[in-house]
Design a protein around this motif. Structure first.
Motif, PDB file in Angstrom:
ATOM      1  N   TRP A 572     -79.426 -47.822 -20.006  1.00 25.69           N
ATOM      2  CA  TRP A 572     -80.546 -47.250 -20.763  1.00 25.69           C
ATOM      3  C   TRP A 572     -81.899 -47.788 -20.270  1.00 25.69           C
ATOM      4  O   TRP A 572     -82.941 -47.423 -20.796  1.00 25.69           O
ATOM      5  N   GLY A 574     -83.536 -47.021 -17.694  1.00 25.57           N
ATOM      6  CA  GLY A 574     -84.370 -46.026 -17.016  1.00 25.57           C
ATOM      7  C   GLY A 574     -85.286 -45.246 -17.934  1.00 25.57           C
ATOM      8  O   GLY A 574     -86.105 -44.452 -17.458  1.00 25.57           O
ATOM      9  N   TYR A 575     -85.153 -45.452 -19.228  1.00 27.11           N
ATOM     10  CA  TYR A 575     -85.990 -44.692 -20.163  1.00 27.11           C
ATOM     11  C   TYR A 575     -87.297 -45.437 -20.455  1.00 27.11           C
ATOM     12  O   TYR A 575     -87.299 -46.650 -20.682  1.00 27.11           O
ATOM     13  N   LYS A 576     -88.400 -44.666 -20.435  1.00 29.30           N
ATOM     14  CA  LYS A 576     -89.705 -45.220 -20.806  1.00 29.30           C
ATOM     15  C   LYS A 576     -89.929 -45.177 -22.324  1.00 29.30           C
ATOM     16  O   LYS A 576     -90.483 -46.103 -22.900  1.00 29.30           O
ATOM     17  N   THR A 595     -87.387 -40.247 -22.734  1.00 32.69           N
ATOM     18  CA  THR A 595     -88.009 -39.773 -21.495  1.00 32.69           C
ATOM     19  C   THR A 595     -87.777 -40.814 -20.410  1.00 32.69           C
ATOM     20  O   THR A 595     -87.821 -42.015 -20.660  1.00 32.69           O
ATOM     21  N   ASP A 596     -87.520 -40.324 -19.189  1.00 35.25           N
ATOM     22  CA  ASP A 596     -87.312 -41.254 -18.074  1.00 35.25           C
ATOM     23  C   ASP A 596     -88.557 -41.349 -17.213  1.00 35.25           C
ATOM     24  O   ASP A 596     -89.600 -40.760 -17.534  1.00 35.25           O
ATOM     25  N   TRP A 602     -84.607 -36.151 -22.436  1.00 36.67           N
ATOM     26  CA  TRP A 602     -83.156 -36.098 -22.600  1.00 36.67           C
ATOM     27  C   TRP A 602     -82.800 -36.170 -24.084  1.00 36.67           C
ATOM     28  O   TRP A 602     -83.423 -36.893 -24.851  1.00 36.67           O
ATOM     29  N   LYS A 619     -80.228 -32.688 -20.652  1.00 36.24           N
ATOM     30  CA  LYS A 619     -81.629 -32.593 -20.226  1.00 36.24           C
ATOM     31  C   LYS A 619     -82.303 -31.418 -20.921  1.00 36.24           C
ATOM     32  O   LYS A 619     -81.801 -30.297 -20.898  1.00 36.24           O
ATOM     33  N   HIS A 625     -94.016 -37.066 -18.647  1.00 39.10           N
ATOM     34  CA  HIS A 625     -94.469 -38.359 -18.152  1.00 39.10           C
ATOM     35  C   HIS A 625     -95.885 -38.711 -18.598  1.00 39.10           C
ATOM     36  O   HIS A 625     -96.304 -39.864 -18.513  1.00 39.10           O
TER      37      HIS A 625
END
Length: 734
Positions: A572, A574-576, A595-596, A602, A619, A625
């Protein structure tokens, strides 16, 4: 023994027809009337043998005959004579006709007050026969005694001349009254005599007198001056009345008729003309007439008898008095009550030991002591309804009560009390707003306790208790099961705090409730998120991601704490942004979105399973972003599913309306200037209006704000409001 009252107290006004027995007929043949001794004996027999009769609630008495009572009701303008043996009506008068007993047998005098043809009528209630009538044109009716009606006419001296009217004879004058006598009132006295009160002079020079009229000769004798208005009582041996000084100190005055000796008995302070006096044998009785409705205790509420032999021995007869009248047999009939026997008519007579006693002869069925008659407390209270308000009611027998109500939550022991001075219409109403002092009421079992103290001091405090249950739907941000959202704050030391909120419905402001430390050791997480009920339990949960990208689940226990963490999964990191707590696809389960680094959004659908709370990701789109905060707010725009709000780097806030299938409509700009907030939290329904709200913290000014949900997609939030919630620049707020 008899009572006299000032003329202005006599029941009188304009209008109408008299008594069923007098309507529609000519004068009837006069029946034989028993002598006073015979009438008294008959009344004594009735009193000794009769059972307690039932009379309507609110009934009072204004006269007594040998075999019945003159009664009136606060519910009706009519007056009735009822039989003492069974309570049945022997005749009634409508509206404000003057009616009074004459003190002989069952004779009653009626003043019709008919404007076109006024008359006074003497009637025998036992036989329903009208004995004779006196036209009142040109003269004023002033009372009756025995078989005699009395009128007054103006004289040349500015006073009144008193005249007597007896059946079969022409009217005759009385002698002995001063020519300037006014305010003349005649009432029953002793056998063969009437009791007369009158005044002379005007203004500060007015003087008041009482005397006895010989009904055979018309001569007025035993005239005595008295200092105050009020009722007068007479017996074969004594005369009594009450006098008041400038400070409302009351004194019972008793005159020995054989010697003329006057005895003064101070009895304390009382409202002027409020003390009622009577005579029974060698005892004088006294008490005020308003005790049942008063709001402070007073010793004169009780009807008390005092010995005339020693002047000091007293006997309490009733707890309060509303009215007292003399009966032809020398007893008193009192409308009042005792804590033991309740409200009704009591006959005051001498017992075998020569001491007065009170015997209940007619009951209204009403309690004298303060009584809790009923309560309206629902067995189950749903605080999701009516904005979290519920009316709770306790009906008591009187309005002059100081009530205290306590609600107590069984599991926590926390409580809230409210006090009420005087009950409106006899009902103590508490518009409970689902609160326990300065926090929201917990779900679960409660007890209630009611205590009511009679303000007049008559009778004991009444107490009662019961139970109820509070329910409401689980809320994502409610961790201690009290329906109000909690905010979780992590400080710089890695400690996690729970701050309960409390919405002040009076001031329309979100305030802080209970604040408690959950635990330490939370510094290793780089994101903590409230995700609602994701594990099938009844309360909201949280997830936390550590620096290695492992996601951990903390199951809410419903008491403000969390179960030990459970590993949800890895990868997990990779998620911002991660946010949850809303049902995005309409399946009733709380979902999570993230959100990645590429800006992809996602969806992790909730499963409801504590061991695997999220399904594999799906997705939803790209281009996310540009946001530095994403918040799952629940349904804030009036559609069928949960929504998202997102803030971009320029401080613009955007609404992503949930479509109900896990996807979102194109974004809508809903505001600017949001860059000053360090944290945005979809707190849930903080103000209890049924719509989700948004909570914001500002580290710059160390303040917190609430944006109330409106339900409108174009403007989903109202103007911001300051809150009393803590801030203290936490590192995380969820």
């Amino acid at each position: 023994m008899s009572h006299a009252r000032p003329a202005r107290r006599r029941l009188a006004a304009a209008v109408v027809t008299v008594l069923a027995v007098t309507v529609g007929g000519s004068a009837l043949t006069a029946p034989a009337i028993a002598s006073p001794a015979t009438d008294s004996a008959a009344a004594s027999d009735v009193t000794a043998t009769q059972d307690v009769i039932t009379i309507p609630p609110g009934t009072t008495i204004f006269g007594a005959t040998a075999t019945g009572y003159l009664t009136s009701s606060k519910e009706s303008s009519s007056r009735s004579w009822i039989r003492a043996s069974d309570g049945t009506s022997g005749g009634s008068w409508m509206w404000y006709v003057g009616v009074e007993a004459t003190g002989l047998g069952d004779l009653v005098a009626v003043n019709t007050n008919d404007r076109s043809f006024p008359e006074a009528i003497l009637t025998n209630m036992a036989t329903r026969q009208k004995l004779f009538t006196v036209p009142l044109l040109g003269q004023e009716y002033v009372g009756a005694a025995d078989r005699t009606l009395f009128t007054a006419v103006d004289n040349a001296s500015g006073g009144k001349d008193l005249r007597m009217h007896v059946q079969g004879t022409s009217d005759m004058p009385t002698t002995g009254l001063p020519a300037n006598a006014t305010s003349i009132d005649v009432s029953p006295g002793t056998p063969g005599h009437g009791l007369v009160t009158y005044s002379t002079g005007t203004g500060e020079a007015v003087k008041r007198y009482v005397g006895l009229i010989d009904l055979a000769t018309g001569a007025v004798a035993e005239q005595r001056e008295r200092a105050s208005d009020g009722n007068v009582a007479v017996s074969a041996t004594h005369l009594t009345w009450v006098e008041y000084d400038a400070s409302s100190n009351a004194t019972v005055v008793v005159v020995d008729r054989s010697t003329g000796m006057r005895t003064n008995m101070p009895i304390g302070t009382a409202w002027r003309e409020d003390v009622e006096v009577g005579l029974v044998g060698d005892w004088v009785t006294y008490g005020t007439l308003k005790g049942l409705s008063e709001v402070e205790p007073h010793p004169l509420y009780a009807l008390t008898a005092r010995s005339l032999k020693d002047g000091t021995t007293t006997r309490k007869l009733l707890d309060h008095t509303l009215a007292a009248v003399a009966a032809p047999d020398g007893t008193l009939v009192v409308r009042g009550g005792t804590v033991e026997h309740g409200e009704g008519f009591y006959r005051i007579a001498l017992g075998a030991d020569g001491v007065p006693t009170a015997k209940l002869v007619a009951t209204t069925g009403e309690p004298t002591k303060l009584t809790l008659l009923s309560q309206n407390v629902p067995a189950v209270i749903d605080l999701d309804q009516n904005g979290g308000r519920v009316p709770l009611e306790w009906k008591v027998s009187r309005y002059n009560v100081e009530a205290r109500i306590t609600l107590r939550h069984v599991r926590t022991g926390k409580s809230m009390s409210a006090s009420f001075i005087q009950a409106q219409d006899g009902v103590v109403r508490w518009d409970w707003r689902g609160e326990l002092m300065y926090e929201s009421a917990y779900n679960g079992d409660y007890t209630w306790e009611f205590s009511g103290r009679p303000l007049n001091g008559i009778g004991p405090t009444v107490t009662s208790s019961g139970t109820f249950k509070v329910v409401r739907k689980a809320a994502p941000h409610d961790y201690n099961d009290n329906g109000s959202p909690d905010v979780l704050l992590r400080d710089g030391s890695g400690r996690l705090w729970r701050a309960d909120s409390h919405y002040d419905t009076y001031n329309q402001q979100l305030n802080s409730g209970e604040q408690k430390l959950i635990s330490s050791g939370w510094g290793g997480y780089n994101q903590i998120e409230a995700v609602g009920n994701i594990a099938g339990a009844a309360h909201g949960d949280i997830v936390a991601r550590d620096t290695a990208g492992v996601l951990w689940h903390y199951l809410g226990k419903g008491d403000g704490t969390f179960a030990p963490r459970y590993k949800v999964g890895t990868g997990w990191g990779g998620y911002k942004q991660i946010t949850g707590g809303s049902d995005l696809n309409g399946d009733g389960k709380s979902d999570l979105v993230a959100t990645d680094g590429t800006g992809a959004l996602w969806l992790h659908k909730g499963t409801g399973s504590w061991s695997a709370p999220f399904a594999p990701r799906v997705k939803l789109g790209t281009g996310w972003h540009g946001y530095n905060q994403i918040v799952a707010t629940g349904n804030i725009a009036g559609a069928a599913a949960g929504d998202l709000v997102a803030r971009d780097t320029a401080g613009v806030l955007w609404l992503h309306l949930g479509k109900g299938d896990g996807t979102f409509a194109p974004r809508v700009k809903i505001g600017t200037g949001w860059q000053g907030y360090s944290h945005l939290v979809g707190i849930g329904d903080a103000d209890r209006d049924g719509r989700p709200d948004l909570f914001a913290t500002n580290s710059a000014d160390n303040r917190t704000y609430l944006y109330k949900g409106t339900g409108s997609w174009s403007a989903p939030f109202g103007q911001r409001q300051d809150t009393g919630m803590p801030n203290n620049r936490p590192t995380s707020v969820v």
